[in-house]
Design a protein around this motif. Structure first.
Motif, PDB file in Angstrom:
ATOM      1  N   TYR A  30       0.828  -1.201   0.000  1.00 13.26           N
ATOM      2  CA  TYR A  30       0.000   0.000   0.000  1.00 13.26           C
ATOM      3  C   TYR A  30       0.866   1.257   0.000  1.00 13.26           C
ATOM      4  O   TYR A  30       0.460   2.313  -0.442  1.00 13.26           O
ATOM      5  CB  TYR A  30      -0.929  -0.009   1.212  1.00 13.26           C
ATOM      6  CG  TYR A  30      -1.986  -1.079   1.120  1.00 13.26           C
ATOM      7  CD1 TYR A  30      -1.768  -2.346   1.679  1.00 13.26           C
ATOM      8  CD2 TYR A  30      -3.177  -0.855   0.456  1.00 13.26           C
ATOM      9  CE1 TYR A  30      -2.720  -3.339   1.577  1.00 13.26           C
ATOM     10  CE2 TYR A  30      -4.141  -1.848   0.349  1.00 13.26           C
ATOM     11  CZ  TYR A  30      -3.902  -3.078   0.911  1.00 13.26           C
ATOM     12  OH  TYR A  30      -4.844  -4.065   0.798  1.00 13.26           O
ATOM     13  N   GLY A  31       2.034   1.142   0.539  1.00 11.48           N
ATOM     14  CA  GLY A  31       3.001   2.231   0.553  1.00 11.48           C
ATOM     15  C   GLY A  31       4.363   1.604   0.757  1.00 11.48           C
ATOM     16  O   GLY A  31       4.537   0.792   1.660  1.00 11.48           O
ATOM     17  N   ASP A  92       4.050  -0.166   4.500  1.00 11.48           N
ATOM     18  CA  ASP A  92       2.901   0.164   5.326  1.00 11.48           C
ATOM     19  C   ASP A  92       2.168  -1.143   5.569  1.00 11.48           C
ATOM     20  O   ASP A  92       1.599  -1.713   4.645  1.00 11.48           O
ATOM     21  CB  ASP A  92       2.037   1.148   4.548  1.00 11.48           C
ATOM     22  CG  ASP A  92       0.971   1.773   5.412  1.00 11.48           C
ATOM     23  OD1 ASP A  92       0.349   2.721   4.917  1.00 11.48           O
ATOM     24  OD2 ASP A  92       0.780   1.324   6.536  1.00 11.48           O
ATOM     25  N   ARG A  95      -1.421  -5.060   8.793  1.00 11.80           N
ATOM     26  CA  ARG A  95      -1.807  -5.512  10.129  1.00 11.80           C
ATOM     27  C   ARG A  95      -2.372  -4.365  10.940  1.00 11.80           C
ATOM     28  O   ARG A  95      -3.240  -4.549  11.772  1.00 11.80           O
ATOM     29  CB  ARG A  95      -0.603  -6.069  10.886  1.00 11.80           C
ATOM     30  CG  ARG A  95      -0.156  -7.434  10.478  1.00 11.80           C
ATOM     31  CD  ARG A  95       0.973  -7.874  11.375  1.00 11.80           C
ATOM     32  NE  ARG A  95       2.087  -6.945  11.334  1.00 11.80           N
ATOM     33  CZ  ARG A  95       3.088  -6.975  12.209  1.00 11.80           C
ATOM     34  NH1 ARG A  95       3.087  -7.862  13.177  1.00 11.80           N
ATOM     35  NH2 ARG A  95       4.076  -6.117  12.118  1.00 11.80           N
ATOM     36  N   TYR A  96      -1.809  -3.193  10.682  1.00 11.91           N
ATOM     37  CA  TYR A  96      -2.207  -2.041  11.468  1.00 11.91           C
ATOM     38  C   TYR A  96      -3.380  -1.380  10.772  1.00 11.91           C
ATOM     39  O   TYR A  96      -3.214  -0.662   9.805  1.00 11.91           O
ATOM     40  CB  TYR A  96      -1.035  -1.073  11.605  1.00 11.91           C
ATOM     41  CG  TYR A  96       0.210  -1.736  12.142  1.00 11.91           C
ATOM     42  CD1 TYR A  96       1.347  -1.841  11.370  1.00 11.91           C
ATOM     43  CD2 TYR A  96       0.218  -2.273  13.415  1.00 11.91           C
ATOM     44  CE1 TYR A  96       2.475  -2.458  11.857  1.00 11.91           C
ATOM     45  CE2 TYR A  96       1.346  -2.890  13.908  1.00 11.91           C
ATOM     46  CZ  TYR A  96       2.470  -2.982  13.125  1.00 11.91           C
ATOM     47  OH  TYR A  96       3.584  -3.592  13.599  1.00 11.91           O
ATOM     48  N   GLY A  99      -7.331   3.714  13.413  1.00 12.65           N
ATOM     49  CA  GLY A  99      -6.752   4.394  14.563  1.00 12.65           C
ATOM     50  C   GLY A  99      -5.471   5.122  14.290  1.00 12.65           C
ATOM     51  O   GLY A  99      -4.791   5.559  15.211  1.00 12.65           O
ATOM     52  N   GLY A 100      -5.104   5.283  13.032  1.00 14.20           N
ATOM     53  CA  GLY A 100      -3.896   6.022  12.711  1.00 14.20           C
ATOM     54  C   GLY A 100      -2.625   5.219  12.841  1.00 14.20           C
ATOM     55  O   GLY A 100      -1.530   5.766  12.711  1.00 14.20           O
ATOM     56  N   ALA A 101      -2.736   3.910  13.104  1.00  9.05           N
ATOM     57  CA  ALA A 101      -1.530   3.098  13.235  1.00  9.05           C
ATOM     58  C   ALA A 101      -0.885   2.913  11.866  1.00  9.05           C
ATOM     59  O   ALA A 101      -1.544   2.485  10.925  1.00  9.05           O
ATOM     60  CB  ALA A 101      -1.875   1.735  13.838  1.00  9.05           C
ATOM     61  N   ASP A 102       0.384   3.255  11.770  1.00  9.62           N
ATOM     62  CA  ASP A 102       1.064   3.121  10.486  1.00  9.62           C
ATOM     63  C   ASP A 102       2.526   2.763  10.662  1.00  9.62           C
ATOM     64  O   ASP A 102       3.390   3.262   9.940  1.00  9.62           O
ATOM     65  CB  ASP A 102       0.905   4.396   9.651  1.00  9.62           C
ATOM     66  CG  ASP A 102       1.509   5.606  10.351  1.00  9.62           C
ATOM     67  OD1 ASP A 102       1.559   6.676   9.719  1.00  9.62           O
ATOM     68  OD2 ASP A 102       1.928   5.483  11.515  1.00  9.62           O
ATOM     69  N   GLY A 103       2.806   1.922  11.636  1.00  9.88           N
ATOM     70  CA  GLY A 103       4.174   1.450  11.799  1.00  9.88           C
ATOM     71  C   GLY A 103       4.613   0.669  10.577  1.00  9.88           C
ATOM     72  O   GLY A 103       3.809  -0.012   9.948  1.00  9.88           O
ATOM     73  N   LEU A 104       5.872   0.793  10.219  1.00  8.48           N
ATOM     74  CA  LEU A 104       6.374   0.151   9.019  1.00  8.48           C
ATOM     75  C   LEU A 104       6.973  -1.217   9.335  1.00  8.48           C
ATOM     76  O   LEU A 104       7.554  -1.435  10.386  1.00  8.48           O
ATOM     77  CB  LEU A 104       7.445   1.025   8.368  1.00  8.48           C
ATOM     78  CG  LEU A 104       6.988   2.403   7.889  1.00  8.48           C
ATOM     79  CD1 LEU A 104       8.169   3.178   7.313  1.00  8.48           C
ATOM     80  CD2 LEU A 104       5.878   2.283   6.856  1.00  8.48           C
ATOM     81  N   PHE A 106       9.910  -3.613   7.903  1.00 16.22           N
ATOM     82  CA  PHE A 106      11.115  -3.433   7.102  1.00 16.22           C
ATOM     83  C   PHE A 106      11.686  -4.767   6.638  1.00 16.22           C
ATOM     84  O   PHE A 106      11.514  -5.805   7.292  1.00 16.22           O
ATOM     85  CB  PHE A 106      12.194  -2.718   7.924  1.00 16.22           C
ATOM     86  CG  PHE A 106      11.956  -1.247   8.112  1.00 16.22           C
ATOM     87  CD1 PHE A 106      11.285  -0.790   9.229  1.00 16.22           C
ATOM     88  CD2 PHE A 106      12.413  -0.334   7.176  1.00 16.22           C
ATOM     89  CE1 PHE A 106      11.057   0.565   9.417  1.00 16.22           C
ATOM     90  CE2 PHE A 106      12.199   1.024   7.358  1.00 16.22           C
ATOM     91  CZ  PHE A 106      11.517   1.472   8.478  1.00 16.22           C
TER      92      PHE A 106
END
Lengths: 116, 118
Positions: A30-31, A92, A95-96, A99-104, A106
């Motif tokens: 997605y990103g 991106d 899983r997240y 709620g604004g969760a956008d941990g990457l 890697f």
């Protein structure tokens, strides 16, 4: 969970030569972010790709996201000693959700060494 | 140029001891992340804050790790007790925008804290 595989794991290139690093995802991207890390230091943002077929360039570095959005490549033209370091792709992670969760998530990184 | 500050840069401790890391994000950045990077691996997210609230801590080992961002500015990550497997680089990152899947949200990383547990 989403996994990112980078290849090659390490790369030794003579100064002035071109090189390509690949990042393959187990799921739709997605990103997709590209970062560079000098040994023992933090990450420096290079580029972000979102759309299938998208291509971005900055100085001598070009990144592409394939049409199916499951693979990205980073290409360096006429490599210089300043290009040495660890290149990391980050995604991106679906899983997240919400709620604004956008941990990457890697990949393990590609170690690039430039030989003079 | 604004940067994410972290301290200490290096920390050596013995197992079973408590350690704490501090992070000061770029001014005005509402979102703060803590990542752990084991040698030879990519960073793994531990916790994400939006202002003073935890957005995601699903990967934080809560039996020994804690994180806080009391006033929504700087943040502290604590490990108690430290174990040998905690040896890693702890990276703090911040971003200006509120996140969300698929939305461009550049994360600015600090220099990291290198933890060695003996």
């Amino acid at each position: 969970s989403q996994e990112l595989e980078q290849s090659p794991q390490s790369l030794i290139v003579q100064e002035g030569k071109n090189l390509t690093i690949n990042c393959t995802s187990s799921k739709t991207l997605y990103g997709l972010y590209w970062y560079k890390q000098k040994y023992g230091e933090g990450l420096i943002f290079l580029m972000m790709l979102q759309k299938g077929g998208e291509e971005k360039s900055h100085e001598k570095i070009t990144a592409k996201l394939d049409e199916k959005k499951q693979q990205s490549s980073l290409h360096i033209t006429a490599s210089q000693p300043s290009h040495a370091g660890i290149y990391l792709c980050g995604a991106d992670d679906p899983r997240y959700s919400g709620g604004g969760a956008d941990g990457l998530t890697f990949g393990k990184g590609t170690h690039l060494i430039i030989q003079p | 140029e604004a940067e994410v500050a972290q301290s200490p840069r290096y920390k050596i401790t013995e197992k079973s001891q408590a350690v704490a890391f501090w992070c000061d994000p770029i001014s005005g950045h509402a979102t703060l992340y803590w990542y752990r990077q084991i040698l030879g691996q990519g960073p793994e997210l531990l916790v994400q804050f939006q202002d003073e609230s935890v957005v995601d801590d699903s990967q934080l080992p809560k039996d020994r790790f804690s994180a806080e961002r009391l006033k929504g500015v700087d943040s502290t990550l604590k490990i108690q007790p430290a174990e040998l497997g905690d040896s890693a680089m702890y990276l703090c990152a911040s971003s200006f925008q509120v996140g969300g899947r698929g939305r461009f949200n550049e994360q600015f990383f600090g220099p990291g804290t290198r933890l060695t547990v003996l």
